[in-house]
Design a protein around this motif. Structure first.
Motif, short mmCIF file in Angstrom:
data_model
loop_
_atom_site.label_atom_id
_atom_site.label_comp_id
_atom_site.label_asym_id
_atom_site.label_seq_id
_atom_site.Cartn_x
_atom_site.Cartn_y
_atom_site.Cartn_z
N ASN A 254 1.70 -1.84 -0.06
CA ASN A 254 0.30 -0.26 0.14
C ASN A 254 0.72 1.32 0.05
O ASN A 254 0.24 2.25 -0.03
N GLU A 255 1.80 0.77 -0.14
CA GLU A 255 2.59 2.47 0.04
C GLU A 255 3.56 2.48 -0.99
O GLU A 255 4.61 1.01 -1.77
N PRO A 256 3.85 3.49 -2.02
CA PRO A 256 5.30 3.16 -3.03
C PRO A 256 5.65 2.69 -3.63
O PRO A 256 6.31 2.68 -2.40
N GLY A 257 6.32 1.72 -4.15
CA GLY A 257 7.45 0.76 -4.23
C GLY A 257 7.85 -0.29 -3.33
O GLY A 257 8.36 -1.07 -3.04
N ASP A 258 6.10 -0.41 -3.16
CA ASP A 258 5.85 -1.84 -2.30
C ASP A 258 5.38 -2.73 -3.83
O ASP A 258 4.48 -2.94 -4.57
N ALA A 259 5.85 -4.11 -3.51
CA ALA A 259 5.77 -4.70 -4.42
C ALA A 259 5.85 -5.96 -4.44
O ALA A 259 6.32 -6.68 -2.98
N LYS A 260 4.80 -6.70 -5.50
CA LYS A 260 4.91 -7.89 -4.96
C LYS A 260 5.90 -9.00 -6.11
O LYS A 260 5.58 -8.53 -7.29
N ASN A 261 5.84 -10.49 -6.16
CA ASN A 261 5.95 -11.19 -7.19
C ASN A 261 5.35 -12.43 -6.75
O ASN A 261 6.07 -12.91 -5.89
N THR A 262 4.72 -13.16 -7.81
CA THR A 262 3.73 -14.17 -7.79
C THR A 262 5.35 -15.21 -8.49
O THR A 262 5.00 -14.69 -10.22
N TYR A 263 5.82 -16.36 -7.66
CA TYR A 263 6.43 -17.17 -9.21
C TYR A 263 5.80 -18.70 -9.16
O TYR A 263 5.96 -19.60 -8.21
N ALA A 295 -8.78 6.24 -7.42
CA ALA A 295 -8.06 5.03 -8.01
C ALA A 295 -6.43 5.33 -7.96
O ALA A 295 -6.30 6.08 -7.56
N GLU A 296 -6.47 3.77 -7.99
CA GLU A 296 -4.50 3.95 -7.56
C GLU A 296 -4.41 3.27 -9.07
O GLU A 296 -5.11 1.94 -8.92
N TYR A 297 -2.93 3.47 -8.59
CA TYR A 297 -2.56 2.86 -9.78
C TYR A 297 -1.13 1.25 -9.54
O TYR A 297 -0.46 1.59 -8.18
N SER A 298 -0.41 0.75 -10.15
CA SER A 298 0.29 0.11 -10.16
C SER A 298 0.94 -0.44 -11.71
O SER A 298 0.47 0.60 -12.77
N THR A 299 2.58 -0.84 -11.63
CA THR A 299 3.30 -1.69 -12.70
C THR A 299 3.83 -2.62 -12.83
O THR A 299 3.81 -3.49 -11.26
N GLN A 391 12.82 -1.54 -14.92
CA GLN A 391 12.11 -0.54 -15.70
C GLN A 391 11.23 -0.39 -15.10
O GLN A 391 10.86 0.51 -15.59
N MET A 392 10.30 -0.78 -14.39
CA MET A 392 9.69 -0.23 -13.21
C MET A 392 10.00 0.90 -12.77
O MET A 392 9.09 2.21 -12.55
N GLU A 393 10.98 0.44 -12.04
CA GLU A 393 11.52 2.09 -11.13
C GLU A 393 11.98 3.05 -12.06
O GLU A 393 12.04 4.20 -11.93
N LYS A 394 12.79 2.69 -13.48
CA LYS A 394 13.06 3.36 -13.79
C LYS A 394 11.77 4.39 -15.11
O LYS A 394 11.57 6.08 -14.45
N GLU A 395 10.56 3.38 -15.43
CA GLU A 395 9.88 4.60 -15.59
C GLU A 395 8.73 5.31 -14.74
O GLU A 395 8.44 6.03 -15.03
N THR A 396 8.55 4.91 -12.88
CA THR A 396 7.76 5.72 -12.51
C THR A 396 8.86 6.22 -11.72
O THR A 396 7.87 6.98 -10.86
N GLY A 397 10.08 6.37 -11.30
CA GLY A 397 11.01 7.02 -10.77
C GLY A 397 10.88 6.54 -8.97
O GLY A 397 11.17 7.23 -8.34
#
Ligand code: ADP
Length: 496
Positions: A254-263, A295-299, A391-397
């Protein structure tokens, strides 16, 4: 007190139903498969009516398994395979054609045509996506153009469209509610994620009548009520989100920069970026959810071949008997001896977008054994994840803060440690790895007022194990540079 939540998790190969209590604990789970229909190579369909029946059946069974009755359930949450497309008669409820599944490629030609006509940038700047047949738009168009009488009936207002969440909601409410949520709408390639509305220009471009589209409501809140006929008691439907976004919510990102990955068979990294959309040239922008009228966004995007490469070690190369054995084998050597495995079995998706790439093992010398190959296979999941997250970091800063993990291969401790090392952020594995269901329970529970706000959810979410980075910068970058070179070698292998 009726404080239990029923989650319907409608996936590609099965429907699952789970019951959660007000502490966010899962009490019961039921699952059932249904037919996978392959009419011809590259085409993929489901029987929407079978999906509804199976979902209803597992839901009833889950309530029973938890020793509850319908009046104990105060909220229903729905999560679904995304993009899968159904069009049905709004009077009879009968689908006019099978549901066209997200993985179906029949829209490829329409997509190529749009690209040739120069619409790539228009679509990208409106939807956040790059033109692709995965999304619902070309599937809707195909049904309208190819099933007898459907276009006329649609124009007369007899037919409606929905992704699977909408289809289940419509059936649960006996046709009273035709709606979806922003996470699903944003995967249709028809929804303007900046203006937050169905886009007239795109609808015109694809010749899709607007009157077939569902209303887009917040992911959290009362969508409608499941009719008494289904469970013997009326139950509100209070949370909806597509599976990947639900998993992001279930990982308490819920904080910008928090991420998940599903393996899983493939990997799906997704990062929460907040309430401001950020232009993504690579088509990574998606609505995460709608909450509190906002609305909230994800990348993020999918890595096509991930756990599938471990399955190949087992079934193709036969160097392991079970997929967990890949860990023991990888640990039996101290490095890959310079070997890299780029598992581009089906080409490379974001951020490389090279459908002509193919799998490649490079750097082999005489001393290389099956153990080095196994280790390189696991490493490839971590490297591909970094490619996308960089790439996600680069595009979103937005700087990645941590990576929360789930899916079958997240149980591989060797892989999780290597992932932390190669990303240089903590990798956190939750206690409940069924994050899609959990996230949907969170959304529905918020919608029903069981929990006040997201802060309360933070206390419910529990980590099982955290892997901290433990690799020096020089080694990390040297290893990663090797990977990037290997990827370049794998590109463009198939001749057009
Ligand atoms: P999906 O839902 O995509 O079918 P799952 O989340 O069930 O996938 O995960 C299965 C995938 O994870 C398979 O591709 C399998 O090879 C891989 N996998 C499962 N367990 C392990 C493990 N311990 N180590 C490495 N890979 C694993």
């Amino acid at each position: 007190m009726a404080n239990y939540i029923l989650v319907m998790d409608q996936g590609t190969t099965s429907s699952r139903a789970a019951i959660f209590n007000e502490r966010g604990e899962r009490l019961a789970m039921e699952s059932m498969g249904f037919d996978q229909i392959y009419p011809k190579p590259g085409w993929f369909e489901h029987d929407a009516t079978a999906i509804w029946n199976v979902t209803l059946e597992v839901s009833r069974k889950a309530i029973k398994k938890a020793n509850l009755v319908a009046s104990d359930i105060c909220a229903i949450g729905i999560t679904n395979q995304r993009e899968t497309t159904t069009i049905w008669d709004k009077n009879t409820g009968r689908p006019v054609y099978n549901a066209i599944v997200w993985a179906c490629r029949r829209g490829d030609a329409t997509c190529s045509d749009l690209i040739d006509r120069g619409y790539e940038e228009t679509v990208n700047k409106k939807t956040g996506l790059v033109i692709d047949a995965t999304y619902s738009a070309t599937k809707i168009k195909w049904i309208l153009d190819n099933v007898d009488g459907v276009r006329e009936r649609a124009e007369k207002g007899e037919l409606i469209f929905g992704t699977i969440d909408t289809w289940l909601l419509w059936n649960l409410t006996k046709g009273r509610v035709h709606a979806t949520d922003p996470s699903n709408a944003s995967r249709t390639m028809l929804y303007n994620v900046y203006d937050l509305e169905w886009d007239d220009e795109l609808l015109e471009l694809l010749d899709i009548p607007k009157n077939i589209l569902p209303e887009v409501k917040d992911s959290v809140g009362v969508f409608g009520y499941a009719d008494k006929e289904w469970f013997g008691h009326e139950i509100p439907i209070t949370g909806i989100a597509g599976d990947q976004q639900a998993a992001l919510f279930g990982q308490a990102c819920n904080e910008p920069g928090d991420a998940k990955n599903t393996y899983g068979t493939s990997c799906v990294p997704l990062m929460f970026i907040g309430d401001k959309p950020v232009y993504s040239e690579k088509g990574l922008l998606t609505l995460a959810w709608g909450i509190d009228g906002k609305a909230e966004y994800s990348t993020g995007a999918s890595i096509l071949t991930a756990g599938a490469a471990v399955q190949w070690l087992r079934d193709g190369l036969k160097i392991i008997k079970s997929t967990p054995e890949s860990e023991t084998l990888a640990r039996s050597v101290s490095d890959t001896a310079g070997v890299y495995f780029v598992p581009a079995f089906q080409g490379l998706a974001a951020p490389h977008w090279d459908m002509y790439a193919r799998g490649m093992i490079i750097g082999i010398t005489a001393g290389v054994t099956d153990a080095h190959i196994a280790r390189a296979t696991l490493d490839s999941m971590a490297y591909q994840t970094r490619d996308l997250l960089d790439q996600m970091e680069k595009e979103t800063g937005t700087k990645l803060r941590s990576l929360k993990v789930d899916g079958g291969a997240a149980n591989n401790d060797y892989l999780m440690q290597f992932q932390a090392d190669i990303l240089n952020v903590p990798v956190i594995r939750p206690a409940d790895v069924e994050t899609t269901s959990l996230g949907t329970a969170y959304l529905a529970g918020l919608g029903a007022g069981i929990w006040k706000d997201r802060n309360e959810l933070k206390d419910l979410w529990k980590a099982e194990k955290t892997f901290y980075p433990n690799m020096d910068e020089a080694t990390r970058e040297e290893l990663y540079e090797g990977w990037k070179r290997a990827v370049e070698f794998s590109k463009g292998w198939i001749q057009r």
